[in-house]
Design a protein around this motif. Structure first.
Motif, mmCIF file in Angstrom:
data_model
loop_
_atom_site.group_PDB
_atom_site.id
_atom_site.type_symbol
_atom_site.label_atom_id
_atom_site.label_comp_id
_atom_site.label_asym_id
_atom_site.label_seq_id
_atom_site.Cartn_x
_atom_site.Cartn_y
_atom_site.Cartn_z
ATOM 1 N N LEU A 189 97.823 30.381 -19.634
ATOM 2 C CA LEU A 189 96.616 30.798 -18.914
ATOM 3 C C LEU A 189 95.489 29.788 -19.064
ATOM 4 O O LEU A 189 94.826 29.404 -18.109
ATOM 5 N N LYS A 190 95.309 29.388 -20.319
ATOM 6 C CA LYS A 190 94.241 28.465 -20.630
ATOM 7 C C LYS A 190 94.393 27.191 -19.810
ATOM 8 O O LYS A 190 93.428 26.708 -19.207
ATOM 9 N N TRP A 191 95.610 26.660 -19.788
ATOM 10 C CA TRP A 191 95.812 25.398 -19.066
ATOM 11 C C TRP A 191 95.724 25.594 -17.558
ATOM 12 O O TRP A 191 95.325 24.682 -16.847
ATOM 13 N N GLN A 192 96.062 26.795 -17.092
ATOM 14 C CA GLN A 192 95.879 27.058 -15.659
ATOM 15 C C GLN A 192 94.397 27.047 -15.307
ATOM 16 O O GLN A 192 93.982 26.492 -14.288
ATOM 17 N N LEU A 193 93.584 27.643 -16.197
ATOM 18 C CA LEU A 193 92.137 27.652 -15.968
ATOM 19 C C LEU A 193 91.562 26.241 -16.039
ATOM 20 O O LEU A 193 90.704 25.853 -15.237
ATOM 21 N N VAL A 194 92.066 25.459 -16.992
ATOM 22 C CA VAL A 194 91.606 24.071 -17.113
ATOM 23 C C VAL A 194 91.938 23.302 -15.844
ATOM 24 O O VAL A 194 91.105 22.570 -15.296
ATOM 25 N N GLY A 209 81.727 16.771 -21.365
ATOM 26 C CA GLY A 209 83.149 16.908 -21.088
ATOM 27 C C GLY A 209 83.967 16.890 -22.373
ATOM 28 O O GLY A 209 84.838 17.731 -22.590
ATOM 29 N N VAL A 210 83.642 15.929 -23.259
ATOM 30 C CA VAL A 210 84.368 15.829 -24.529
ATOM 31 C C VAL A 210 84.091 17.060 -25.387
ATOM 32 O O VAL A 210 85.002 17.651 -25.975
ATOM 33 N N ALA A 242 89.556 24.362 -13.081
ATOM 34 C CA ALA A 242 88.217 23.790 -13.258
ATOM 35 C C ALA A 242 88.232 22.285 -12.966
ATOM 36 O O ALA A 242 87.315 21.745 -12.341
ATOM 37 N N PHE A 243 89.284 21.607 -13.411
ATOM 38 C CA PHE A 243 89.405 20.168 -13.199
ATOM 39 C C PHE A 243 89.486 19.851 -11.708
ATOM 40 O O PHE A 243 88.847 18.918 -11.214
#
Lengths: 98, 210
Positions: free
Chosen positions: B72-77, B126-127, B80-81
């Motif tokens: 989920l987290k990476w899907q959201l990332v 961003g970092v 957003a990206f």
């Protein structure tokens, strides 16, 4: 009246020179090509006006290399900034006087 | 009389040159509208397809097993990206177009200064947000984005329209409020990146371009 005219500086009499000084009043440095684009003048025309301003100590030239390409940039001297301010004030006074 | 009108013209020309050579005026207002729409679309996409109709994404993370939330987290990332890349492309596209229409160069000493001043706080943000993500501080991600984005705009405001400065202040305020209200991240995202951009874009378009 005489005072007003005497502050009008002959060095800044041309549009191109006014333009160069205006750019250098608000930018610490500016390179030749960007000046050319901003003022919309030819190489030769710009170069001769820059030379004249440089000779009178109004601006200074910084030559450096970016990679292998030579890059010439210009900045206003303290004297140039003071003189141009005075010139501007004189122009404004002239308008108000009439 | 003649020298009076010449002086007025001279002063006008001087003002114009000072303004144009110290501020990047090709920044398109219209792109603000599209960026806002993109941000809202991205949020709606996350709401409908990634979070299954929940706006409280932090709660969602808490109520689901860790293995599930990693994906989920990476899907959201990724979402957003994608929004970020599209926004940058839109801003560049409309600004280059505006510069061309006005017969101006896009790459000038000023636009370079603008980019550098924009990018320093933005890259820092961003970092920092990546660190929050890696440490699972999900509730601070949206505030982090908004605050650092606001700071970049405030920093860049000196080199373009002064209105950008105020947009930045509003983004910072939105970010700070959202930091106090964990759980409402998505709504603050929609307001900060969506609504504020659209209002700003429309106002700028009407003021300078229409």
């Amino acid at each position: 009246m005489k005072d007003l005219i005497s502050n009008i500086n002959k060095v800044f009499e041309s549009r191109v020179r006014l333009g160069i000084m205006s750019v250098l009043m608000v930018n610490e440095t500016f390179d030749f090509n960007s000046l050319k684009d901003t003022l919309d003048v030819t190489d030769g025309n710009l170069a001769s006006h820059l030379k004249a301003l440089e000779e009178r100590g109004m601006i200074k030239v910084n030559k450096q290399f970016i990679g292998r390409k030579p890059n010439t940039s210009y900045s206003a001297t303290d004297e140039g900034i003071a003189e141009f301010r005075q010139h501007l004030k004189a122009l404004e006074n002239l308008i108000r006087e009439y | 009389m003649k020298s009076e009108s010449k002086s007025i013209e001279d002063i006008k020309a001087i003002r114009k040159i000072m303004e144009e050579s110290s501020r990047f005026l090709s920044l398109s207002g219209l792109s603000g509208v599209f960026i806002g729409v993109t941000a809202i679309t991205g949020a709606l996409f996350a709401y409908l397809f990634i979070l299954d109709g929940s706006i409280f994404c932090e709660e969602y993370f808490r109520n689901h097993p860790a293995e599930e939330t990693v994906i989920l987290k990476w899907q959201l990332v990724a979402d957003a990206f994608f929004v970020l890349v599209l926004s940058v492309l839109l801003a560049l596209y409309f600004s280059i177009k505006k510069a061309k229409r006005d017969g101006k160069n896009f790459m000038t000493p000023i636009s370079r200064r603008l980019l550098i001043n924009l990018l320093i706080p933005l890259a820092t943000g961003g970092v920092f947000v990546s660190v929050l993500l890696l440490q699972n501080q999900i509730q601070l991600i949206v505030p982090g984005f908004l605050i650092f984005y606001g700071l970049s705009l405030v920093n860049a405001g000196k080199f373009t329209f002064g209105e950008i400065f105020y947009l930045g202040i509003l983004e910072i305020i939105t970010g700070l409020i959202s930091a106090f209200l964990p759980g409402w991240g998505m709504l603050f995202w929609i307001f900060g990146f969506g609504v504020l951009h659209i209002i700003y874009g429309l106002a700028m378009y009407r003021k300078y371009e229409a």
